[in-house]
Write a protein that holds these residues in place. Structure first.
Motif, short mmCIF file in Angstrom:
data_model
loop_
_atom_site.label_atom_id
_atom_site.label_comp_id
_atom_site.label_asym_id
_atom_site.label_seq_id
_atom_site.Cartn_x
_atom_site.Cartn_y
_atom_site.Cartn_z
N THR A 134 138.56 27.33 7.86
CA THR A 134 138.86 28.61 7.21
C THR A 134 140.27 28.60 6.61
OG1 THR A 134 139.43 29.50 9.37
CG2 THR A 134 137.24 30.01 8.53
N SER A 135 140.50 29.56 5.71
CA SER A 135 141.70 29.46 4.86
C SER A 135 143.01 29.70 5.58
CB SER A 135 141.58 30.41 3.66
OG SER A 135 141.17 31.67 4.10
N HIS A 136 142.98 30.31 6.77
CA HIS A 136 144.23 30.47 7.53
C HIS A 136 144.02 29.98 8.96
CE1 HIS A 136 148.04 32.72 8.62
NE2 HIS A 136 148.32 32.26 7.42
N ARG A 166 137.11 31.02 2.67
CA ARG A 166 137.61 32.35 2.99
C ARG A 166 136.72 32.98 4.06
NH1 ARG A 166 136.33 36.96 0.61
NH2 ARG A 166 135.27 36.03 -1.17
N CYS A 169 134.94 39.27 4.67
CA CYS A 169 135.84 40.40 4.41
C CYS A 169 135.83 41.34 5.59
CB CYS A 169 135.35 41.20 3.21
SG CYS A 169 135.59 40.37 1.69
N ARG A 184 129.70 30.30 1.00
CA ARG A 184 130.99 29.67 0.70
C ARG A 184 131.09 28.28 1.35
NH1 ARG A 184 132.72 35.07 0.92
NH2 ARG A 184 133.60 35.06 3.01
N ASP A 211 143.07 33.64 11.43
CA ASP A 211 142.75 34.32 10.16
C ASP A 211 142.88 35.84 10.32
OD1 ASP A 211 141.60 32.29 8.05
OD2 ASP A 211 140.79 31.64 9.96
#
Ligand SMILES: Cc1ncc(COP(=O)(O)O)c(C=O)c1O
Length: 428
Positions: A134-136, A166, A169, A184, A211
């Motif tokens: 994941t992005s973080h 990502r 949301c 994704r 994240d």
């Protein structure tokens, strides 16, 4: 010597001895000398409610864990090249908490080592090199896991072999269906393929802690696992944060209706004794074992496993896993109305893991002084610390107040925590 001089002197010594990579919590750091249950004490005997530490899951200085450790230390501590009933008993008890598909356990001394080893297993099994995270994400401190940890240092991430996805949301922008994350992951598999790389694994923390804590929509990890498997990779569930009951389930992946190929674990596993490891499909472990031996000096020793057994006993006898679910829901219900404040973007959580996401981010370049008036997560946790409740900050832009107490956190402590947070937010 005054208290202030004392603090300044300790800070200077620490800086001189440990150097700059070590960071402290809070503008006014805390020096602790003792712990008991959910409480921590400083040298003056002031007590702090621990709303942050997940490692002492069955409580600071848990008597059963201390007793198990001291008995075993007084008896014998060797390594896994000798036979040990304690190690086998622990392996058996631990494997019994997993679905039958996960047939072997391997021990390490840290979550980083567990993820590093999982990566080696996945690369050996698949013959592929790529990894999707994941992005973080944060997955550890070894060279291989730091390269899969964009939250630590995006510059370290090995760009050829790694694809970032990502997370789902969160509210109030929440519009995604549970399959979106899986789509994704499929796109990430295709992006790797465009560079001639096939995936060895999707490595994902089942609560996406770094994240900013993204537990919902429950189920989103199942299509993601299917997507990486379709591309030839394995699904590794990083349970270093979520595991051992934090979510109100023994393992975080259980909420997603999916069985991983490999599960990594650590932090609460030994209640502070460095015990970590992985559970994996037997065929994946045995394929690795046909070509390589595995030995890790301090991992899976009788002493480590004595601590692990005491933790499992405490979790079971005190019913701490369902307790985390029920007390966590009450805490979340108590804190959720705070999301109506303009300074708060969202309050979300699962079990005893709650994120209070602030509207304002604290970019690392902003000086702490110039941001004092803005209600950033850093300001909130500083203010909570002033009234002796310990929380911390996480997530992209350091926007999230992270509340993650030991699992022995009780209903009686909810008001103290909520009141402290409200005062920090300027309400209540
Ligand atoms: C999700 C996750 N994975 C792995 C690790 C690394 O564990 P350790 O610090 O025991 O090496 C951490 C530590 O914070 C973590 O949060």
């Amino acid at each position: 010597m005054s208290m202030v001089a004392d603090l300044a002197d300790t800070l200077a010594r620490r800086r001189a001895l440990l150097g700059t990579p070590y960071r402290l919590f809070y503008s006014e750091p805390v020096e602790l000398v003792r712990g008991e249950g959910t409480w921590l004490f400083d040298a003056d005997g002031e007590r702090y409610l621990d709303a942050y530490n997940n490692v002492p899951c069955v409580g600071h200085a848990n008597p059963r864990v201390v007793d198990a450790l001291s008995r075993q230390a007084a008896l014998l501590n060797t390594h896994t090249r000798y036979l040990s009933q304690v190690t086998l008993e622990y392996a058996e008890r631990l494997l019994a908490t997993f679905p039958a598909e996960l047939g072997h356990v391997m021990f390490t001394c840290s979550g980083s080592e567990a993820n590093d080893l999982a990566l080696q297993l996945a690369r050996r099994w698949t013959g592929n090199a790529g990894v999707i995270v994941t992005s973080h994400a944060y997955h550890g401190t070894t060279t291989a896991t730091a390269a899969l940890s964009p939250s630590l240092d995006p510059a370290m991430v090995a760009i050829d072999q790694v694809e970032l996805v990502r997370p789902p949301c969160t509210a109030p922008d929440f519009t995604e269906d549970p399959d979106a994350f899986g789509h994704r992951v499929t796109a990430a598999v295709e992006a790797l393929a465009a560079r001639g790389v096939r995936p060895a694994a999707l490595l994902v923390d089942s609560v996406l802690s770094s994240d900013g804590l993204v537990p919902d929509p429950a189920g989103f990890l199942a299509p993601a696992a299917a997507a990486v498997r379709a591309g030839g990779g394995l699904y590794i569930s990083d349970e270093v944060q979520a595991g051992f009951g934090r979510t109100g389930h023994m393992w975080g992946f259980e909420r997603h209706g999916v069985v991983p190929d490999i599960v990594t674990m650590g932090k609460p596993m030994g209640n502070g004794y460095p015990l970590a490891g992985l559970a994996a499909r037997s065929d994946v472990v045995d394929a690795f074992g046909r070509e390589r031996r595995y030995f890790n000096t301090f991992a899976g020793t009788p002493l480590a496993c004595a601590a692990g057994l005491a933790v499992l006993d405490e979790l079971t006898d005190r019913e701490l896993v369902p307790h985390a679910g029920s007390v966590g829901s009450k805490l979340l219900a108590r804190l959720r109305p705070l999301a109506a404040l303009p300074a708060v973007r969202e309050v979300r959580g699962v079990g005893l893991y709650i994120a209070v996401e602030m509207a304002a981010g604290a970019e690392p370049t902003a000086s702490a002084e110039s941001r004092r008036d803005e209600l950033t997560a850093a300001v909130i946790v500083d203010r909570m610390r002033e009234n002796r409740v310990l929380a911390a900050v996480t997530g992209p832009g350091a926007r999230v107040v992270k509340i993650r107490p030991p699992l022995v956190f009780s209903e009686a402590e909810i008001e103290l925590l909520a009141g402290s947070l409200e005062r920090a937010l300027g309400v209540g």
